[in-house]
Enzyme design. Structure first.
Site, short mmCIF file in Angstrom:
data_model
loop_
_atom_site.label_atom_id
_atom_site.label_comp_id
_atom_site.label_asym_id
_atom_site.label_seq_id
_atom_site.Cartn_x
_atom_site.Cartn_y
_atom_site.Cartn_z
N LYS A 114 7.57 -3.61 -2.61
CA LYS A 114 7.05 -2.76 -1.55
C LYS A 114 7.48 -1.33 -1.83
O LYS A 114 8.59 -1.08 -2.31
CB LYS A 114 7.59 -3.19 -0.18
N GLU B 181 12.30 4.12 15.96
CA GLU B 181 13.15 3.22 15.18
C GLU B 181 14.62 3.61 15.24
O GLU B 181 15.01 4.65 14.72
CB GLU B 181 12.68 3.16 13.73
#
Length: 398
Positions: free
Chosen positions: A160, A205
């Protein structure tokens, strides 16, 4: 302090210091001490420097609660090679608000007199609207970068990689940055709205929160736009929750945080499956983690251990960072780096600097938004996701 609007009106219009969520948080006024760091050891250097500052300070803190007493606001560059400095800023005055209680902390240099700065509400300056335009990586080039990222994943170089693009503009001379902050705080109350050294944003976040031996974090990865009506919105949330692409991206992010925190905790718990987190403009896949510190680490030590997570870099980390440097033709600066505050006891709250823009003193502004790229990522879909993620900043300044 009745609400967040009043807290924001205390701030300096050009150099605001703020950490706020759900009408609670901290506002900083003035600068008693500024520390700067750079390079690969910027966070561990900051942790060591902060311990020295605390050791030399005389602190009177009868409240002894999170956010009271001596503390510093901080923002750190994403990449160790960044030209942007990382900072810890100790204000002269801190106004805190939590659970209906307010307090004021005053900080001054040893041997000097306490600052007499009165707490004054300054009305917002004139309205202004600016357009943010494609920067160094325009949409078509971003699509190409995503395709290149997918090719590298296919060749098994990385699992990723998180790729970002930029928008640029200019705010008028002497414009009041508190206007943008107010829009972010009111429009995204469940996010951390922050302002540190020109870095302004609202992040969903939580990188880490350390409070008297307990730690918690919220991992976000996997995104979809909100639906146009209630039925479409439910369908969007279900699509996200059952998406293998988004599920894989999210799992990479969760595992990277678990791996980083385990050496510092005696217990670490997380939900078995992620939940869908609803924000005003999109849905995220989210996982909350809770643990107990076992090694006396401060919040600065923990951000040094955690950053960069797979949610903002990719995995494996070193290979993902190398690919980011290759495919992104700009310095991320403090975008996707830790932003938050640390107290005298080392506790603190830190978010990942997302949904943000960096404003320089001359007025230039650069906003950033990125996406996690995995094997079945589609360039058009990833571009659309960046447009959703730019929305908070575009609307705050537009």
């Amino acid at each position: 302090m009745a609400d967040i609007r009043q807290l924001i009106l205390l701030l300096d219009r050009r150099t605001p210091l703020l950490w706020m969520r759900r009408n609670q948080g901290l506002a900083g006024i003035g600068c008693a001490l500024r520390l700067e760091f750079s390079g690969p050891t910027r966070m561990t250097d900051a942790a060591a420097a902060w311990k020295q500052v605390v050791a030399l300070a005389t602190v009177t803190d009868p409240l002894a609660r999170a956010g009271s007493g001596l503390l510093a606001f901080g923002a750190f560059a994403f990449d160790e090679t960044s030209a942007e400095t990382s900072v810890l800023i100790v204000p002269e005055i801190i106004v805190g608000r939590q659970d209906g209680h307010c307090w004021v902390t005053r900080i001054w240099e040893t041997g000097q007199s306490a600052p007499e700065n009165p707490l004054t509400l300054h009305p917002l300056g004139d309205e202004y609207r600016i357009a943010l335009l494609p920067g160094t990586l325009p949409p078509e080039d971003f699509r190409t970068a995503v395709s290149s990222g997918v090719s590298r994943i296919q060749s098994q170089r990385v699992n990723k990689v998180v790729l970002a693009r930029d928008l640029v503009g200019r705010v008028p001379a002497e414009s009041d940055l508190r206007r943008a902050i107010t829009k972010l705080a009111l429009g995204y109350p469940d996010c951390w709205t922050y302002a540190v050294d020109g870095l302004i944003g609202s992040s969903p976040e939580t990188l880490i929160r350390a409070d008297h031996g307990s730690v918690n974090a919220r991992v976000l990865a996997g995104t979809i736009s909100r639906g146009a009506d209630a039925e479409e919105d439910r369908e969007a949330a279900l699509t996200l929750a059952t998406s293998s692409k988004d599920g894989d991206e999210h799992e990479f992010a969760v595992q990277s945080v678990l791996k980083s925190l385990r050496p510092h905790t005696s217990a670490l718990a997380t939900s078995e499956i992620p939940f869908t987190l609803k924000l005003p403009n999109l849905w995220h896949l989210a996982t909350d983690l809770e643990g107990t510190l076992s090694d006396g680490s401060t919040s600065l030590d923990l951000i040094a251990a955690l950053h960069p997570t797979a949610a903002v870099a990719g995995t494996p980390t070193d290979e993902a960072l190398a690919l980011i440097r290759e495919l992104e033709p700009f310095d991320r600066g403090r975008y996707a780096g830790p932003v938050g505050w640390v107290g005298a006891d080392g506790d603190g709250e830190w978010a990942i600097a997302l949904r943000c823009a960096q404003v320089v003193p001359a007025g230039g502004i650069t906003a950033y938004a990125g996406c996690g790229i995995v094997l079945d990522s589609d360039p058009d879909r990833e571009l659309a996701e960046t447009k959703m993620k730019f929305r908070p900043i575009v609307e705050a300044f537009g």
